[in-house]
Design a protein around this motif. Sequence first.
Motif, PDB file in Angstrom:
ATOM      1  N   GLU A  50       0.824  -1.276  -0.162  1.00 51.80           N
ATOM      2  CA  GLU A  50       0.141  -0.192  -0.063  1.00 51.80           C
ATOM      3  C   GLU A  50       0.890   1.317  -0.017  1.00 51.80           C
ATOM      4  O   GLU A  50       2.037   1.140   0.484  1.00 51.80           O
ATOM      5  N   GLU A 236      -9.677   5.333   0.183  1.00 50.14           N
ATOM      6  CA  GLU A 236      -9.355   4.116  -0.448  1.00 50.14           C
ATOM      7  C   GLU A 236     -10.260   3.215   0.038  1.00 50.14           C
ATOM      8  O   GLU A 236     -10.310   1.936  -0.293  1.00 50.14           O
ATOM      9  N   ARG A 237     -10.798   3.353   1.378  1.00 51.18           N
ATOM     10  CA  ARG A 237     -11.687   2.115   2.064  1.00 51.18           C
ATOM     11  C   ARG A 237     -13.170   2.352   1.659  1.00 51.18           C
ATOM     12  O   ARG A 237     -13.989   1.730   2.391  1.00 51.18           O
ATOM     13  N   GLU A 239     -14.786   3.673  -1.312  1.00 45.08           N
ATOM     14  CA  GLU A 239     -14.809   4.060  -2.641  1.00 45.08           C
ATOM     15  C   GLU A 239     -16.358   4.260  -3.187  1.00 45.08           C
ATOM     16  O   GLU A 239     -16.529   5.248  -3.759  1.00 45.08           O
TER      17      GLU A 239
END
Length: 313
Positions: A50, A236-237, A239
Amino acid sequence: MNFQGKDIISMNDLTREEIDHILAKVDQVRNLPEKGRLCAGKVCAMMFFEPSTRTRTSFEVAMRNLGGEVGGFYDRKITSAEKDESLWDTVKMHDGYGFNVIVIRHPLKGAARLAAEAAEIPVINAGDGPNQHPTQTLLDLYSLQETQGRIDGLTIAMVGDLANGRTVHSMTEALLKYTDCRMIFISPRDLAMPRFLIDKCRKVGAQRNITVEEGSRIEDYISEVDVLYMTRIQVERLEERMAVVEKLRSIYRLEAGMLRNARPTMKVMHPLPRVTEIAPDVDATPHAYYFEQARNGLFVRETLLALILGAVQ
Ligand code: NCD
């Protein structure tokens, strides 16, 4: 206390005594004349699935400052994970290449624990999805001590995406090992601190005079806190929920004018990166501490590596 070969996966795995020992060591290792030779000949494997700026860079610089080296990768796209190699196998390979410690960041909860099971050498969790980020918490605790002189008895508001932010999950678990703290969780309902953590706070907290509250407006608490711990929305978690994100961005924004009634010693902390949740005009106030906080990360990671690699005790 001996940390040689120990994995650092979750704040839950450390006792208060161990945390206090690490924090006390930081001031010692920071200024050791022989620091540059402590980890000579040792190599750290960086396995980053990541993106990362601070965690990666500070671990690299820390290892170099100790006289050691780093190898590994910073982009899953250039690894065989793209060919569907399992995490277990990738870790096994690194374990066999003569590295002395693994630092891993991965989008999945539990990935660091799995890596620690696969590897003979010690593994440090540099963030596993929304779960834990213990080295960030150690530097946050060090920053609390630096700025407030203590950890027990503090009033700390954690603000933002408390559902998905691993730094606040780790921090909450860590504060439960101390006493007399007041934790205030400020978030929109959609991004609230997970229930299991609130329940744990109530249960464990009751024995340690720790209280928890949930709120929704930063302004309601600014004058009462020792530390305002801001976090970004973890896009990013999230979307599929970008519409919510846009709305929240405008609400959860700290501006210098809002700090008028803050305690003189109150510090604004943030694991960084910040996006819109701290306006640039806060930087010039005496409350801003996030860049110093990030620098503390270097000292804390140097100490942690030196402890785990058996260079200090
Ligand atoms: C944090 C993370 O990766 O969880 N960053 C960091 O390591 N300082 C916070 C974040 O990305 O929001």
